[in-house]
Design an enzyme around this catalytic site. Structure first.
Site, PDB file in Angstrom:
ATOM      1  N   GLU A   4      21.891 -11.266  12.237  1.00 56.18           N
ATOM      2  CA  GLU A   4      21.515 -12.646  11.914  1.00 56.18           C
ATOM      3  C   GLU A   4      22.732 -13.576  12.002  1.00 56.18           C
ATOM      4  O   GLU A   4      22.645 -14.687  12.527  1.00 56.18           O
ATOM      5  CB  GLU A   4      20.882 -12.680  10.507  1.00 56.18           C
ATOM      6  CG  GLU A   4      20.621 -14.056   9.921  1.00 56.18           C
ATOM      7  CD  GLU A   4      19.768 -14.945  10.820  1.00 56.18           C
ATOM      8  OE1 GLU A   4      19.123 -14.461  11.757  1.00 56.18           O
ATOM      9  OE2 GLU A   4      19.782 -16.172  10.588  1.00 56.18           O
TER      10      GLU A   4
ATOM     11  N   GLY B 164       1.545 -27.157  24.127  1.00 55.45           N
ATOM     12  CA  GLY B 164       0.867 -25.896  24.464  1.00 55.45           C
ATOM     13  C   GLY B 164       0.949 -25.648  25.955  1.00 55.45           C
ATOM     14  O   GLY B 164       1.762 -26.262  26.649  1.00 55.45           O
TER      15      GLY B 164
ATOM     16  N   LYS C 189      23.245 -16.737  14.525  1.00 49.96           N
ATOM     17  CA  LYS C 189      23.552 -18.099  14.073  1.00 49.96           C
ATOM     18  C   LYS C 189      24.722 -18.670  14.847  1.00 49.96           C
ATOM     19  O   LYS C 189      24.688 -19.798  15.319  1.00 49.96           O
ATOM     20  CB  LYS C 189      23.882 -18.027  12.571  1.00 49.96           C
ATOM     21  CG  LYS C 189      23.326 -19.088  11.730  1.00 49.96           C
ATOM     22  CD  LYS C 189      21.863 -19.022  11.399  1.00 49.96           C
ATOM     23  CE  LYS C 189      20.912 -18.714  12.504  1.00 49.96           C
ATOM     24  NZ  LYS C 189      19.558 -18.458  12.114  1.00 49.96           N
TER      25      LYS C 189
ATOM     26  N   HIS D  61      30.727   3.779  20.448  1.00 52.09           N
ATOM     27  CA  HIS D  61      29.896   4.353  21.520  1.00 52.09           C
ATOM     28  C   HIS D  61      29.759   3.403  22.707  1.00 52.09           C
ATOM     29  O   HIS D  61      28.851   3.551  23.516  1.00 52.09           O
ATOM     30  CB  HIS D  61      28.522   4.729  20.966  1.00 52.09           C
ATOM     31  CG  HIS D  61      28.599   5.783  19.901  1.00 52.09           C
ATOM     32  ND1 HIS D  61      28.935   7.091  20.180  1.00 52.09           N
ATOM     33  CD2 HIS D  61      28.445   5.710  18.562  1.00 52.09           C
ATOM     34  CE1 HIS D  61      28.965   7.791  19.055  1.00 52.09           C
ATOM     35  NE2 HIS D  61      28.667   6.967  18.053  1.00 52.09           N
TER      36      HIS D  61
ATOM     37  N   LYS E 235      12.750 -25.687  17.481  1.00 52.38           N
ATOM     38  CA  LYS E 235      12.502 -25.062  16.182  1.00 52.38           C
ATOM     39  C   LYS E 235      11.318 -24.111  16.219  1.00 52.38           C
ATOM     40  O   LYS E 235      11.360 -23.033  15.656  1.00 52.38           O
ATOM     41  CB  LYS E 235      12.262 -26.167  15.154  1.00 52.38           C
ATOM     42  CG  LYS E 235      12.054 -25.675  13.740  1.00 52.38           C
ATOM     43  CD  LYS E 235      13.360 -25.185  13.175  1.00 52.38           C
ATOM     44  CE  LYS E 235      13.247 -24.656  11.774  1.00 52.38           C
ATOM     45  NZ  LYS E 235      14.410 -23.801  11.460  1.00 52.38           N
TER      46      LYS E 235
ATOM     47  N   TRP F  61       9.873 -30.129  24.959  1.00 53.52           N
ATOM     48  CA  TRP F  61      10.704 -28.971  25.291  1.00 53.52           C
ATOM     49  C   TRP F  61      10.047 -28.384  26.519  1.00 53.52           C
ATOM     50  O   TRP F  61       8.943 -27.849  26.452  1.00 53.52           O
ATOM     51  CB  TRP F  61      10.708 -27.977  24.140  1.00 53.52           C
ATOM     52  CG  TRP F  61      11.601 -26.796  24.343  1.00 53.52           C
ATOM     53  CD1 TRP F  61      12.941 -26.746  24.111  1.00 53.52           C
ATOM     54  CD2 TRP F  61      11.215 -25.493  24.778  1.00 53.52           C
ATOM     55  NE1 TRP F  61      13.414 -25.492  24.398  1.00 53.52           N
ATOM     56  CE2 TRP F  61      12.383 -24.697  24.807  1.00 53.52           C
ATOM     57  CE3 TRP F  61      10.012 -24.918  25.168  1.00 53.52           C
ATOM     58  CZ2 TRP F  61      12.375 -23.373  25.197  1.00 53.52           C
ATOM     59  CZ3 TRP F  61      10.001 -23.586  25.560  1.00 53.52           C
ATOM     60  CH2 TRP F  61      11.176 -22.823  25.564  1.00 53.52           C
TER      61      TRP F  61
ATOM     62  N   ARG G 120      11.593 -30.306  17.330  1.00 52.01           N
ATOM     63  CA  ARG G 120      10.619 -29.468  18.041  1.00 52.01           C
ATOM     64  C   ARG G 120      10.857 -29.467  19.551  1.00 52.01           C
ATOM     65  O   ARG G 120      10.217 -28.713  20.281  1.00 52.01           O
ATOM     66  CB  ARG G 120       9.204 -29.971  17.766  1.00 52.01           C
ATOM     67  CG  ARG G 120       8.792 -29.858  16.329  1.00 52.01           C
ATOM     68  CD  ARG G 120       7.389 -30.352  16.147  1.00 52.01           C
ATOM     69  NE  ARG G 120       6.431 -29.443  16.724  1.00 52.01           N
ATOM     70  CZ  ARG G 120       5.743 -28.547  16.048  1.00 52.01           C
ATOM     71  NH1 ARG G 120       5.897 -28.450  14.755  1.00 52.01           N
ATOM     72  NH2 ARG G 120       4.890 -27.753  16.652  1.00 52.01           N
TER      73      ARG G 120
ATOM     74  N   GLU H  90      23.799 -19.347  18.670  1.00 52.30           N
ATOM     75  CA  GLU H  90      22.878 -20.431  19.011  1.00 52.30           C
ATOM     76  C   GLU H  90      23.466 -21.824  18.786  1.00 52.30           C
ATOM     77  O   GLU H  90      23.122 -22.751  19.492  1.00 52.30           O
ATOM     78  CB  GLU H  90      21.510 -20.268  18.329  1.00 52.30           C
ATOM     79  CG  GLU H  90      21.487 -20.479  16.839  1.00 52.30           C
ATOM     80  CD  GLU H  90      20.063 -20.389  16.279  1.00 52.30           C
ATOM     81  OE1 GLU H  90      19.933 -19.941  15.138  1.00 52.30           O
ATOM     82  OE2 GLU H  90      19.106 -20.781  16.959  1.00 52.30           O
TER      83      GLU H  90
HETATM   84  O1  M6R Z   1       9.050 -19.779  12.908  1.00 50.03           O
HETATM   85  P1  M6R Z   1       9.492 -18.361  13.133  1.00 50.03           P
HETATM   86  O2  M6R Z   1      10.151 -17.769  11.952  1.00 50.03           O
HETATM   87  O3  M6R Z   1       8.366 -17.493  13.626  1.00 50.03           O
HETATM   88  O4  M6R Z   1      10.544 -18.455  14.301  1.00 50.03           O
HETATM   89  C1  M6R Z   1      11.063 -17.308  14.913  1.00 50.03           C
HETATM   90  C2  M6R Z   1      12.322 -17.620  15.701  1.00 50.03           C
HETATM   91  O5  M6R Z   1      12.026 -18.495  16.756  1.00 50.03           O
HETATM   92  C3  M6R Z   1      13.382 -18.265  14.819  1.00 50.03           C
HETATM   93  O6  M6R Z   1      13.643 -17.464  13.698  1.00 50.03           O
HETATM   94  C4  M6R Z   1      14.699 -18.485  15.589  1.00 50.03           C
HETATM   95  O7  M6R Z   1      15.248 -17.262  15.968  1.00 50.03           O
HETATM   96  C5  M6R Z   1      15.655 -19.264  14.687  1.00 50.03           C
HETATM   97  N1  M6R Z   1      15.480 -20.662  14.894  1.00 50.03           N
HETATM   98  C6  M6R Z   1      17.078 -18.888  14.864  1.00 50.03           C
HETATM   99  O8  M6R Z   1      17.896 -19.587  13.985  1.00 50.03           O
END
Ligand code: M6R
Length: 600
Positions: A476, A97, A480, A499, A595, A70, A27, A483
Site C-alpha cells: 500500500e 460508462g 501511494k 530471490h 478516483k 476521464w 472523478r 501514484e
Molecule cells: O473505490 P475502490 O475502493 O473500489 O477503489 C479501488 C481502487 O481503484 C483504489 O483503491 C485505488 O487503488 C486508490 N485510489 C489508490 O490510492
C-alpha cells in the site's frame, strides 16, 4: 469514471454547474464541458482541467448539465469532451460508462448522421434526434434510446425547447439532490453538497424527468417512487479546510475517521461488537470459506483483513484482485461468503466479481464508504466504514477505516463462530480503540517525516519490505508513492528480496522496512542488513528503539500491538505526500488516474 452534474432551478445555471464540475474533478480531469438550455442550446467545452473552462456567462438560463471526463474512447480533446450533440445541435448529452454496442449503432446511424468525435457517447444524441422526429416527448425519446443501448451508463440529456432535463442510469451511479427551488444532478453527492444534503439515489434501469419543482421517476416505462435520504455530510467535509491538497487534509482526518468507524460498534464494558450485520448467525457459523474481492488500496486492506479473519474467525480466507476473479475450483457456494471491499462502491471490476459470485450462489457482504452506492444495492449485506467523503485520488483515510472495520468484522465473526477467546477479543478491540490516538502521534511527527521525504525526494526508485501484516502495508505504501510522485516504487515480502529484486538494490534505491510489532521485525532486520551491505539507505518504521541502530532514519510508531502496521502506514502516507510535494506533482489529480474506476 467521469463526473456528471446538472442544475434545474431559478438561478443562473452556468455558475452552479461549473462549481459542480470543480467538485467532481477528482472523478476525471482530462476535459470538461457544460450545456445550457432554454429556447436555444449553448455548449461550452475545453480540453484539460475545469479551470480551463470559463464560467458560461448566460445569466438568463436556469437549466444546465456538465461533465468532467476521464477518457476511455478517444483522446482527451475538445471534440471528444462532453456534452455531445446531435446533427441539429439542439440535443446535448453527458455520459458516464461505456456503450458496448456503439460500433454497431454508429454504423447504422452513419448514413444519415454526421459524427464529430471518437466517443461511444456520441451515438446517444443522434439516436434521440431520430426518435424526436416522431414528435414524441424528450422523455419518450430518451426511453426508446436507452432500450437500444448495451453496456453501462448514467446520462443526462437536455434539448433546446424542451423543459428540464431527462436522466437515466444502468449500472453507473447517478443521484438527485433536492432543495426548495431546484433539482441537482450528480454522479455523487459531492457535485452539489454545498446546496443540499437531501438526495435520491436512482436505481439501475431508472429514467427520470426533472424540472425545478417536479421529479418523475420511471422504471421499465412505469412510474416508481424512490426514497429521499438526508446525508450526514456537510460542505466543509468535502472542502479542503485550508490544506493545500485534499490528500493532506484526508491524512489529517484519520483520527476522526477511525473514531467514526468504531463509534457505537464496540461495547466499552464488554468485548462485544455490533456491526448491524443482517446475515443470520446460523449462516455465518456454517461458512467454510471467505473470499475477499477488491482492487488497489482496497485489495491491500483485504490482504490485511484476511490474516485477521483466518486467525480469529477460523475460516479459510483468500483475497482476489477483483478483475481476475472467477468463482471456480469446486468450492461450495452455499458455504462461501464473498466480501467486496470498495470505498466508492462503484468500482466496475469489483462489481463484476460480486455479480459472478452471486450468479454462482454465494452470499455476499460489502465493506464500503459510500451510502447508496451500487455495491450496497447488490450485495446481500453491507457494513459501512464511515470514513466520510474522500476526494483525493490517493486513498488514505479509507484504507485505515477499512482495516479498522475489517478488524471489527473479524472479532464479530470470531464471536458468532465461537472461535475467539475473550482475551484475544479484548486485545484486538483495545488495539482498535487506541488507533485514533496512535495515528495522531504519527501526525504529530509530520515535520520530521516531511524533512526526511525532502531528503529522499531525489531518488526515483524505492523498495518497501515487510512481513505478515507488514507486507500489505509495504504494498500500500509503495502504491501511494508511485501514484502521486511517479517514482518507481515496489512492495515485497521482506524474504523475497534475495530471490530476485535484490539485483535492483543500489545506493540510489532507498528501502523502507516495516519493523513494527507482529511483522517478524527480527527477520526483516536480516533483510535490512542485506540491502545495507549493497549500499542502500534504509528507513525503518518501528515501535522498537532497538531497531534504530540498524537503519539510517526511523519513523517512530507508538506501541499499539496488532494495529501497529496500519499506524505505520500513516507515516508512509505522509512520506509519499511530501516526496510528491517536493517534486511539485498534482497530488490530488495524478496523471492518468481517477478516483472511481467505473470501467472494467
Ligand atoms: O473505490 P475502490 O475502493 O473500489 O477503489 C479501488 C481502487 O481503484 C483504489 O483503491 C485505488 O487503488 C486508490 N485510489 C489508490 O490510492
Amino acid at each position: 469514471m467521469c463526473g456528471i452534474t446538472g442544475y434545474i432551478g431559478t438561478e443562473p445555471a452556468g455558475e452552479i454547474v461549473h462549481q459542480g464540475l470543480k467538485n467532481l474533478e477528482y472523478r476525471g480531469y482530462d476535459s470538461a464541458g457544460i450545456a445550457l438550455t432554454s429556447d436555444t442550446l449553448s455548449i461550452h467545452k475545453t480540453e484539460g482541467e475545469v479551470d480551463e473552462l470559463p464560467v458560461p456567462s448566460r445569466d438568463d438560463v436556469d437549466c444546465g448539465i456538465g461533465h468532467t471526463r476521464w477518457s476511455t474512447h478517444g483522446e482527451p480533446t475538445t471534440e471528444n469532451a462532453h456534452p455531445h450533440t446531435d446533427c441539429t445541435g439542439d440535443i446535448a448529452v453527458v455520459h458516464n460508462g461505456i456503450i458496448e454496442n456503439y460500433d454497431e449503432l454508429k454504423a447504422s446511424l452513419r448514413a444519415t448522421h454526421v459524427f464529430e468525435s471518437e466517443t461511444d457517447t456520441e451515438v446517444i444524441p443522434h439516436l434521440i434526434e431520430d426518435h424526436l422526429a416522431d414528435d414524441i416527448s424528450l422523455r419518450s425519446a430518451v426511453q426508446r434510446t436507452t432500450e437500444q443501448l448495451e453496456g453501462s451508463y448514467a446520462i443526462a440529456v437536455t434539448a433546446a425547447g424542451h423543459d428540464g432535463v431527462v436522466v437515466a442510469r444502468e449500472d453507473s451511479p447517478l443521484l438527485l439532490g433536492h432543495s426548495d427551488d431546484a433539482t441537482y444532478i450528480g454522479s455523487d453527492a459531492t457535485a452539489f453538497i454545498e446546496h443540499t444534503n437531501r438526495v435520491t439515489y436512482l436505481e439501475s434501469g431508472d429514467l427520470a424527468k426533472l424540472t425545478a419543482d417536479t421529479i418523475t421517476i420511471y422504471n421499465d416505462g412505469e412510474p416508481v417512487t424512490r426514497d429521499t435520504e438526508t446525508l450526514d455530510w456537510d460542505a466543509d467535509a468535502a472542502g479542503k479546510s485550508g490544506y493545500e491538497h485534499y490528500m493532506l487534509k484526508e491524512i489529517h482526518e484519520q483520527p476522526r475517521a477511525l473514531r467514526q468507524a468504531i463509534s457505537g460498534r464496540v461495547d466499552d464494558l464488554s468485548t462485544s461488537v455490533d456491526l448491524d450485520v443482517d446475515l443470520p448467525a446460523e449462516y455465518l457459523q456454517s461458512v467454510e470459506e471467505i473470499q475477499i474481492i477488491a482492487c488497489g488500496t482496497s485489495y491491500h486492506a483485504g490482504l490485511y483483513a484476511a490474516d485477521l479473519l483466518e486467525e480469529h474467525a477460523d475460516v479459510r480466507t483468500s483475497v482476489e484482485i477483483a478483475s481476475e476473479y472467477d468463482f471456480t475450483g469446486g468450492r461450495d457456494p452455499w458455504r462461501t461468503l464473498v466480501v467486496a471491499i470498495t470505498q466508492s462502491g462503484e468500482t466496475a471490476d469489483t462489481l463484476s466479481a460480486l455479480r459472478e459470485a452471486e450468479r454462482a450462489g454465494a452470499r455476499t457482504l460489502a465493506l464500503t464508504n459510500t451510502l447508496g452506492s451500487t455495491v450496497t444495492r447488490e450485495a446481500d449485506d453491507t457494513v459501512f466504514i464511515r470514513a466520510g467523503p474522500e476526494i483525493g485520488v490517493a486513498a488514505t483515510k479509507t484504507f485505515v477505516s477499512q482495516v479498522a472495520t475489517a478488524t471489527l468484522l473479524a472479532v464479530y465473526l470470531g464471536q458468532v463462530r465461537n472461535t475467539l477467546s475473550t482475551e484475544t477479543a479484548s486485545e484486538l478491540l483495545s488495539g482498535v480503540r487506541d488507533l485514533p490516538g496512535a495515528v495522531q502521534q504519527i501526525l504529530d511527527q509530520e515535520n520530521a517525516i516531511k524533512k526526511t521525504a525532502q531528503e529522499y525526494a531525489g531518488s526515483d526508485a524505492f523498495f518497501y519490505i515487510g512481513r505478515r501484516s507488514g507486507y500489505p502495508v509495504a504494498l500500500e505504501s509503495a502504491l501511494k508513492l508511485k501514484e502521486i510522485s511517479y517514482d518507481h516504487a515496489e512492495g515485497f515480502p521482506s524474504g523475497e528480496l534475495k530471490h530476485g529484486p535484490l539485483a535492483l538494490v543500489t545506493p540510489d534505491t532507498p528501502v523502507i522496512a516495516l519493523l513494527t510489532a507482529g511483522t517478524a521485525p527480527k527477520k526483516t532486520l536480516n533483510n535490512v542488513k542485506e540491502v545495507k551491505s549493497r549500499g542502500a539507505p534504509v528507513i525503518g518504521v518501528s515501535s522498537n528503539p532497538e531497531t534504530t541502530s540498524h537503519v539510517d532514519t526511523t519513523f517512530d510508531v507508538p506501541n499499539c500491538g496488532p494495529m501497529e502496521p496500519v499506524v505505520a502506514n500513516v507515516a508512509l502516507q505522509l512520506f509519499a505526500y511530501y516526496v510528491a510535494d517536493e517534486k511539485d506533482r498534482p497530488i490530488d489529480k495524478p496523471r492518468n488516474l481517477a478516483k472511481s474506476v467505473t470501467v472494467e
